[in-house]
Design a protein around this motif. Structure first.
Motif, PDB file in Angstrom:
ATOM      1  N   LEU A  99       0.819  -1.221   0.000  1.00 13.64           N
ATOM      2  CA  LEU A  99       0.000   0.000   0.000  1.00 13.64           C
ATOM      3  C   LEU A  99       0.846   1.261   0.000  1.00 13.64           C
ATOM      4  CD1 LEU A  99      -2.856  -0.885   2.540  1.00 13.64           C
ATOM      5  CD2 LEU A  99      -2.852  -1.138   0.062  1.00 13.64           C
ATOM      6  N   GLU A 100       1.958   1.237   0.740  1.00 14.76           N
ATOM      7  CA  GLU A 100       2.763   2.453   0.928  1.00 14.76           C
ATOM      8  C   GLU A 100       3.806   2.671  -0.170  1.00 14.76           C
ATOM      9  OE1 GLU A 100       2.392   4.791   3.082  1.00 14.76           O
ATOM     10  OE2 GLU A 100       0.839   3.882   4.309  1.00 14.76           O
ATOM     11  N   ARG A 101       4.387   1.563  -0.688  1.00 13.62           N
ATOM     12  CA  ARG A 101       5.520   1.739  -1.603  1.00 13.62           C
ATOM     13  C   ARG A 101       5.276   1.177  -3.002  1.00 13.62           C
ATOM     14  NH1 ARG A 101      10.077  -0.236  -1.264  1.00 13.62           N
ATOM     15  NH2 ARG A 101       9.570  -2.225  -0.289  1.00 13.62           N
ATOM     16  N   ILE A 102       4.934  -0.112  -3.046  1.00  9.46           N
ATOM     17  CA  ILE A 102       4.931  -0.798  -4.340  1.00  9.46           C
ATOM     18  C   ILE A 102       3.854  -0.266  -5.278  1.00  9.46           C
ATOM     19  CG2 ILE A 102       4.661  -3.038  -5.476  1.00  9.46           C
ATOM     20  CD1 ILE A 102       5.819  -4.323  -2.944  1.00  9.46           C
ATOM     21  N   PHE A 103       2.586  -0.263  -4.827  1.00  8.42           N
ATOM     22  CA  PHE A 103       1.514   0.184  -5.711  1.00  8.42           C
ATOM     23  C   PHE A 103       1.599   1.663  -6.063  1.00  8.42           C
ATOM     24  CE2 PHE A 103      -1.226  -3.562  -4.107  1.00  8.42           C
ATOM     25  CZ  PHE A 103      -0.687  -4.368  -5.090  1.00  8.42           C
ATOM     26  N   PRO A 104       1.916   2.562  -5.108  1.00  9.89           N
ATOM     27  CA  PRO A 104       2.085   3.973  -5.494  1.00  9.89           C
ATOM     28  C   PRO A 104       3.190   4.167  -6.523  1.00  9.89           C
ATOM     29  CG  PRO A 104       1.790   3.798  -3.126  1.00  9.89           C
ATOM     30  CD  PRO A 104       1.960   2.398  -3.637  1.00  9.89           C
ATOM     31  N   PHE A 105       4.291   3.432  -6.369  1.00  5.54           N
ATOM     32  CA  PHE A 105       5.402   3.549  -7.309  1.00  5.54           C
ATOM     33  C   PHE A 105       4.983   3.092  -8.706  1.00  5.54           C
ATOM     34  CE2 PHE A 105       9.021   1.508  -9.475  1.00  5.54           C
ATOM     35  CZ  PHE A 105       9.867   2.602  -9.594  1.00  5.54           C
ATOM     36  N   LEU A 106       4.188   2.016  -8.772  1.00  5.42           N
ATOM     37  CA  LEU A 106       3.766   1.485 -10.060  1.00  5.42           C
ATOM     38  C   LEU A 106       2.546   2.219 -10.625  1.00  5.42           C
ATOM     39  CD1 LEU A 106       4.105  -2.347  -9.272  1.00  5.42           C
ATOM     40  CD2 LEU A 106       5.647  -0.947 -10.661  1.00  5.42           C
ATOM     41  N   GLY A 107       1.985   3.133  -9.833  1.00  5.28           N
ATOM     42  CA  GLY A 107       0.821   3.883 -10.290  1.00  5.28           C
ATOM     43  C   GLY A 107      -0.434   3.030 -10.359  1.00  5.28           C
ATOM     44  N   VAL A 108      -0.540   2.051  -9.462  1.00  3.74           N
ATOM     45  CA  VAL A 108      -1.683   1.133  -9.461  1.00  3.74           C
ATOM     46  C   VAL A 108      -2.642   1.506  -8.334  1.00  3.74           C
ATOM     47  CG1 VAL A 108      -2.415  -1.262  -9.138  1.00  3.74           C
ATOM     48  CG2 VAL A 108      -0.365  -0.756 -10.462  1.00  3.74           C
ATOM     49  N   ARG A 109      -3.898   1.581  -8.671  1.00  2.00           N
ATOM     50  CA  ARG A 109      -4.947   1.851  -7.683  1.00  2.00           C
ATOM     51  C   ARG A 109      -5.362   0.527  -7.031  1.00  2.00           C
ATOM     52  NH1 ARG A 109     -10.860   4.178  -9.562  1.00  2.00           N
ATOM     53  NH2 ARG A 109     -11.947   4.129  -7.531  1.00  2.00           N
ATOM     54  N   PHE A 110      -5.413   0.502  -5.705  1.00  2.00           N
ATOM     55  CA  PHE A 110      -5.759  -0.732  -4.980  1.00  2.00           C
ATOM     56  C   PHE A 110      -7.054  -0.527  -4.213  1.00  2.00           C
ATOM     57  CE2 PHE A 110      -5.638  -3.573  -1.304  1.00  2.00           C
ATOM     58  CZ  PHE A 110      -5.425  -4.786  -1.931  1.00  2.00           C
ATOM     59  N   ILE A 111      -7.980  -1.482  -4.366  1.00  2.00           N
ATOM     60  CA  ILE A 111      -9.292  -1.395  -3.707  1.00  2.00           C
ATOM     61  C   ILE A 111      -9.540  -2.676  -2.919  1.00  2.00           C
ATOM     62  CG2 ILE A 111     -11.790  -1.226  -4.056  1.00  2.00           C
ATOM     63  CD1 ILE A 111     -11.188   0.313  -6.661  1.00  2.00           C
ATOM     64  N   SER A 112      -9.863  -2.520  -1.639  1.00  2.18           N
ATOM     65  CA  SER A 112     -10.294  -3.630  -0.801  1.00  2.18           C
ATOM     66  C   SER A 112     -11.761  -3.379  -0.449  1.00  2.18           C
ATOM     67  CB  SER A 112      -9.438  -3.721   0.471  1.00  2.18           C
ATOM     68  OG  SER A 112      -9.913  -4.735   1.326  1.00  2.18           O
ATOM     69  N   VAL A 113     -12.651  -4.146  -1.061  1.00  2.00           N
ATOM     70  CA  VAL A 113     -14.087  -3.839  -1.023  1.00  2.00           C
ATOM     71  C   VAL A 113     -14.650  -3.845   0.390  1.00  2.00           C
ATOM     72  CG1 VAL A 113     -16.366  -4.564  -1.804  1.00  2.00           C
ATOM     73  CG2 VAL A 113     -14.418  -4.706  -3.365  1.00  2.00           C
ATOM     74  N   ASN A 114     -14.504  -4.960   1.100  1.00  2.00           N
ATOM     75  CA  ASN A 114     -15.120  -5.068   2.421  1.00  2.00           C
ATOM     76  C   ASN A 114     -14.467  -4.171   3.466  1.00  2.00           C
ATOM     77  OD1 ASN A 114     -16.966  -6.849   1.470  1.00  2.00           O
ATOM     78  ND2 ASN A 114     -16.159  -8.654   2.498  1.00  2.00           N
ATOM     79  N   ASP A 115     -13.225  -3.765   3.219  1.00  2.00           N
ATOM     80  CA  ASP A 115     -12.540  -2.870   4.149  1.00  2.00           C
ATOM     81  C   ASP A 115     -12.818  -1.404   3.837  1.00  2.00           C
ATOM     82  OD1 ASP A 115     -11.083  -4.876   5.714  1.00  2.00           O
ATOM     83  OD2 ASP A 115     -10.006  -5.250   3.855  1.00  2.00           O
ATOM     84  N   GLY A 116     -13.549  -1.148   2.741  1.00  2.00           N
ATOM     85  CA  GLY A 116     -13.851   0.233   2.360  1.00  2.00           C
ATOM     86  C   GLY A 116     -12.612   1.028   2.006  1.00  2.00           C
ATOM     87  N   TYR A 117     -11.584   0.333   1.497  1.00  2.00           N
ATOM     88  CA  TYR A 117     -10.316   1.004   1.189  1.00  2.00           C
ATOM     89  C   TYR A 117     -10.158   1.194  -0.316  1.00  2.00           C
ATOM     90  CZ  TYR A 117      -5.338   1.928   0.714  1.00  2.00           C
ATOM     91  OH  TYR A 117      -4.129   2.483   0.389  1.00  2.00           O
ATOM     92  N   ASP A 118      -9.857   2.419  -0.709  1.00  2.00           N
ATOM     93  CA  ASP A 118      -9.553   2.760  -2.096  1.00  2.00           C
ATOM     94  C   ASP A 118      -8.360   3.694  -2.056  1.00  2.00           C
ATOM     95  OD1 ASP A 118      -9.375   3.777  -4.670  1.00  2.00           O
ATOM     96  OD2 ASP A 118     -11.541   3.881  -4.968  1.00  2.00           O
ATOM     97  N   SER A 119      -7.234   3.286  -2.631  1.00  2.00           N
ATOM     98  CA  SER A 119      -6.010   4.079  -2.545  1.00  2.00           C
ATOM     99  C   SER A 119      -6.169   5.460  -3.157  1.00  2.00           C
ATOM    100  CB  SER A 119      -4.847   3.337  -3.223  1.00  2.00           C
ATOM    101  OG  SER A 119      -5.128   3.109  -4.591  1.00  2.00           O
ATOM    102  N   ASP A 120      -7.164   5.632  -4.067  1.00  2.00           N
ATOM    103  CA  ASP A 120      -7.403   6.962  -4.640  1.00  2.00           C
ATOM    104  C   ASP A 120      -7.853   7.965  -3.580  1.00  2.00           C
ATOM    105  OD1 ASP A 120      -6.620   6.450  -7.173  1.00  2.00           O
ATOM    106  OD2 ASP A 120      -8.580   6.733  -8.113  1.00  2.00           O
ATOM    107  N   ASP A 121      -8.390   7.444  -2.466  1.00  2.00           N
ATOM    108  CA  ASP A 121      -8.840   8.324  -1.382  1.00  2.00           C
ATOM    109  C   ASP A 121      -7.675   8.797  -0.522  1.00  2.00           C
ATOM    110  OD1 ASP A 121     -11.433   7.906  -2.226  1.00  2.00           O
ATOM    111  OD2 ASP A 121     -11.777   6.243  -0.819  1.00  2.00           O
ATOM    112  N   TYR A 122      -6.484   8.227  -0.744  1.00  2.00           N
ATOM    113  CA  TYR A 122      -5.344   8.541   0.122  1.00  2.00           C
ATOM    114  C   TYR A 122      -4.132   9.040  -0.667  1.00  2.00           C
ATOM    115  CZ  TYR A 122      -8.071   5.858   3.472  1.00  2.00           C
ATOM    116  OH  TYR A 122      -9.064   5.395   4.284  1.00  2.00           O
TER     117      TYR A 122
END
Length: 530
Positions: A99-122
């Motif tokens: 969440l902190e390094r790999i996906f932001p570096f690769l420009g990938v948006r990560f969504i965890s549905v049941n956790d209500g997490y969308d990296s675009d919100d952060y």
């Protein structure tokens, strides 16, 4: 936009033995596709699934997971969606790292549905680790709460109280006491009939045929009719009928003697929902808790008539080409696969006790025949689609030019504009140095201005053509064609490849099959297998 869906079922969630695909996998798939449908910003994206069925989430040694991450590193995905953090990784440090390094570096948006997490919100924040920490705290709280709940449930079991969400077939919950069972006047007679037939010497298959011939509703059909708003049995086939497993299950249920039976199984942990059978000596049996449908003597006698089944084979999930695909074309249920014969085959067994069924009961459908038909049809359709797509792209190139040619024209036009700017500046310097007259300077300046305007119009036209080509290149059909070309380049197909393009393979009598493709609009003009 390309979306990767990651779906995982742990090897500990062992309901894999005789299913072509775990319900958990199916439910995760439905949840993720519904999420995409409910979010317009994800509409029109190319969706790929990566499924690890029977692998632990404690490490990254998972085939589909590794393949997905490798493709993510190659910039082949824009978004990754999973059900929750635990499906992706159970190691919280690893989750935080992604969440902190790999996906932001690769420009990938990560969504965890049941956790209500969308990296675009952060974006621009470090909330990823904060979210993980909240998840850890929640998990600890859940473990503590789970222990307390189990303690309460255990006390109720020892008192002979019913703690299930639904009453067993033949009973219903007492309207005045949810922990007590009372006779269900609609279904208890069916249970009694099943025991009477067993006591009369009828085999389970014969009993199932009698119930089907008499038009008696199965437990699933009865529940759906009496609970129309419930989602339980929502996926049950409309062709469901009584069979040997359902009869056997009723004849082995001691609750019908009026006793409350619990502690027959146990969970390894709150996260590991694999149940282990307890020895019968460990069961909690509290007699005379509710009205009995059969006596203890009748129950034991009927139970003794059931043919004993050898212990189920326990084996790791096996990957095979048609996994999760083959269903009966009539009843729509997954066909049973028999991998232990010399030539592997499929059967529709669930309708064996239904004499009025149109299902191909008893007919063997050999796996190699189905595989050959599916692979041949898919290869032909993919090749046709790729050829058509190439023709479209060639037509676009003929109209607008290729991307490289257009970029070359843009670069040349920009150089010409710079040259005109230099000529205009040079003319001004000559005028200032009295090398040319004022009239000559005005004439040269006007000519250069007209030439620059013409070049700017040409540049705008080239840029529009480039945008058209890039838009065509990035649309879903082109990406699908790229996927198809990649699959066609392989020596052989894999189950993952088939699942990407095929929804299901319906099998009918006479070895006729129907392939239902996920991209019907793409393949609709290509003949289907007969």
């Amino acid at each position: 936009m390309t979306i990767f869906l990651y779906i995982r079922l742990s090897s500990a969630d062992d309901d894999l033995k005789f299913k072509s695909e775990s319900e958990s996998i199916s439910n995760q798939r439905k949840l993720l596709h519904k999420y995409i449908t409910d979010h317009p910003d994800l509409a029109g994206a190319v969706v790929e699934e990566f499924v690890d069925d029977g692998y632990s989430g404690t490490n990254g040694d998972r085939p589909a997971f590794e393949h997905m991450i490798e493709r993510v590193k190659n910039s082949e995905a824009d978004v990754i969606i999973c059900k929750d953090f635990s499906r992706f990784f159970r190691d919280y440090v690893e989750i935080g790292d992604y969440l902190e390094r790999i996906f932001p570096f690769l420009g990938v948006r990560f969504i965890s549905v049941n956790d209500g997490y969308d990296s675009d919100d952060y974006k621009g924040t470090t909330a990823g680790m904060e979210v993980v920490m909240k998840y850890i705290v929640y998990s600890s709280y859940s473990r503590d709460l789970s222990q307390k709940v189990r303690t309460v449930f255990c006390a109720k079991k020892n008192k002979g109280q019913w703690i299930g969400s639904e009453a067993p077939y033949g009973y219903m919950k007492d309207p005045n006491n949810k922990n007590k069972l009372v006779i269900n006047p609609d279904t208890a007679p069916v249970v009694r009939l099943i025991f009477d037939l067993a006591l009369a010497g009828k085999k389970t298959l014969e009993i199932a045929k009698i119930l089907n011939n008499d038009g008696i509703e199965t437990p699933a059909k009865h529940y759906k009719r009496t609970h129309p708003d419930s989602t339980k049995f929502a996926n049950a086939s409309s062709h469901s009928c009584w069979g040997t497993p359902s009869i056997r299950r009723i004849l082995q249920t001691k609750i019908y003697t009026g006793a409350m039976v619990s502690n027959t199984k146990k969970w390894k942990s709150i996260y590991n929902k694999h149940t282990v059978k307890n020895d019968e000596s460990e069961w909690i049996v509290v007699p005379n808790c509710h009205e009995a449908i059969v006596t203890n003597e009748e129950f034991e006698k009927a139970k003794s008539t059931i043919r004993k089944i050898t212990e189920e084979r326990v084996c790791a999930p096996v990957e095979y080409l048609l996994r999760s695909l083959v269903i009966c074309g009539i009843c729509g249920r997954a066909m049973a696969r028999y991998p232990y014969s010399k030539r592997i085959y499929y059967l529709c067994t669930r309708s064996a006790a239904n004499e009025s069924t149109d299902c191909p009961v008893g007919e063997k459908f050999y796996e190699d025949d189905i595989e050959n038909a599916v692979v041949t049809d898919l290869r032909e359709k993919l090749q046709t689609f790729v050829d058509n797509q190439r023709q479209l792209m060639n037509a676009e190139a003929a109209t607008h030019g290729t991307e490289s040619n257009i970029r070359a024209c843009i670069a040349q036009t920009e150089r010409q504009l710079k040259q005109k700017s230099y000529e205009r500046k040079s003319a001004y310097e000559k005028y200032v140095d009295d090398l040319i007259s004022r009239d000559d300077y005005i004439t040269i300046k006007a000519k250069l201005f007209d030439e620059e305007e013409k070049l700017k119009d040409e540049l705008a036209q080239y840029e529009n053509e480039l945008n058209t080509v890039l838009s065509q290149k990035n649309n879903s059909s082109v990406k699908l064609a790229e996927k198809a070309e990649d699959v066609l380049s392989k020596e052989s197909f894999t189950n993952e490849m088939l699942l990407y393009f095929i929804d299901k393979v319906k099998v009918y009598s006479g070895n006729r099959i129907e392939i239902v493709y996920r991209f019907q609009d793409v393949f609709e003009n290509v003949p289907a297998v007969k």
